[in-house]
Design an enzyme around this catalytic site. Structure first.
Site, PDB file in Angstrom:
ATOM      1  N   ALA A  63      16.778  -3.738  70.206  1.00 26.60           N
ATOM      2  CA  ALA A  63      16.388  -5.027  70.795  1.00 26.60           C
ATOM      3  C   ALA A  63      17.109  -5.255  72.115  1.00 26.60           C
ATOM      4  CB  ALA A  63      16.686  -6.157  69.825  1.00 26.60           C
ATOM      5  N   GLU A  77       5.010  -2.886  64.488  1.00 27.80           N
ATOM      6  CA  GLU A  77       4.317  -3.406  65.666  1.00 27.80           C
ATOM      7  C   GLU A  77       5.319  -3.465  66.812  1.00 27.80           C
ATOM      8  OE1 GLU A  77       4.505  -6.065  63.080  1.00 27.80           O
ATOM      9  OE2 GLU A  77       2.670  -5.629  61.989  1.00 27.80           O
TER      10      GLU A  77
END
Length: 195
Positions: free
Chosen positions: A114, A138
Site C-alpha cells: 500500500a 482487485e
C-alpha cells in the site's frame, strides 16, 4: 472472536480450515495467514466500450463485460505482470481456501505494498462462511510508478473469525453463489445478481 496463530495452526491441522497448498509455519503470524499471488490475471481493455450500464438488462451487462474484459493472462513463474499508475487488474491467490459454515475470513493487503500505491482488494475483503476456492484480488495502482508483480510473492494476509454458530445459508450451499469453486481470475458476474 478472531483466531490467534496457535488456533489457526490447530484449525489447519484438524481440517476445519482448508488451505491448498498447505502453508508453511512461517506464513502464520499473530492473527493472520499470509497468502501469495497466483499467476492468473485479467485486465479491462482500454477503449473497448464507452461505458458499462450496470443497471441495464442481464444480457446487456454480460455483453458489455465480455467486450471490455481481457481473456485470462497466465504468466510463467519467471514472468512479471506490470500494473501501471491508474490501472485496474484482477488476479488470483496462489492458495485455495475452504472455510466452514461458522467462520468468516478477512483479507488484508500488505501495508508495504500500500505504501507503494498498490491496493490489493478494492472493496471485497470478506471471505464468506462456506467459501471454497481461490480468492480473486482487485488490484489498483494508485501510485506514481509501474509495479511489477510476480507469482508466488506475498500479497496479503487472511484472519479468521469464529461466528456464534453455523450460518443457515453458507456460500457453498447458496443457489445464487456466483463465484462458487472459482479457480481463476473470474470477471465480474454482476449480471447474475437477483432482482
Amino acid at each position: 472472536m478472531r483466531l490467534n496463530d496457535t488456533e489457526i495452526e490447530q484449525h489447519l491441522k484438524d481440517g476445519i480450515i482448508g488451505v491448498e497448498p498447505a502453508p508453511q509455519a512461517n506464513n502464520i503470524s499473530g492473527v493472520t495467514l499470509d497468502i501469495h499471488l497466483g499467476n492468473d490475471f485479467r485486465v479491462l481493455q482500454d477503449h473497448a466500450a464507452p461505458f458499462i450500464d450496470i443497471s441495464g438488462s442481464r444480457e446487456a451487462i454480460e455483453a458489455a463485460i465480455q467486450e471490455v474484459m481481457s481473456d485470462e493472462i497466465v504468466l510463467k513463474d519467471d514472468q512479471a505482470f506490470f500494473i501501471h499508475p491508474g490501472e485496474f487488474a484482477l488476479a488470483v491467490t496462489h492458495e485455495s481456501i475452504t472455510l466452514p459454515a461458522d467462520m468468516v475470513g478477512w483479507l488484508d493487503g500488505r501495508s508495504s505494498l500500500a505504501r507503494l500505491g498498490l491496493m490489493v482488494h478494492v472493496t471485497a475483503h470478506r471471505i464468506d462462511p462456506g467459501w471454497s476456492g481461490q480468492i480473486v484480488l482487485e488490484f489498483f495502482n494508485s501510485g506514481k510508478l509501474p509495479l511489477a508483480l510476480r507469482a508466488g510473492m506475498k500479497i496479503g494476509a487472511i484472519s479468521f473469525e469464529k461466528l456464534s454458530g453455523p450460518c443457515a445459508r453458507p456460500y457453498n450451499k447458496r443457489e445464487d453463489a456466483k463465484y462458487r469453486d472459482q479457480h481463476s481470475a473470474v470477471a465480474s458476474r454482476i449480471s447474475a445478481d437477483g432482482g
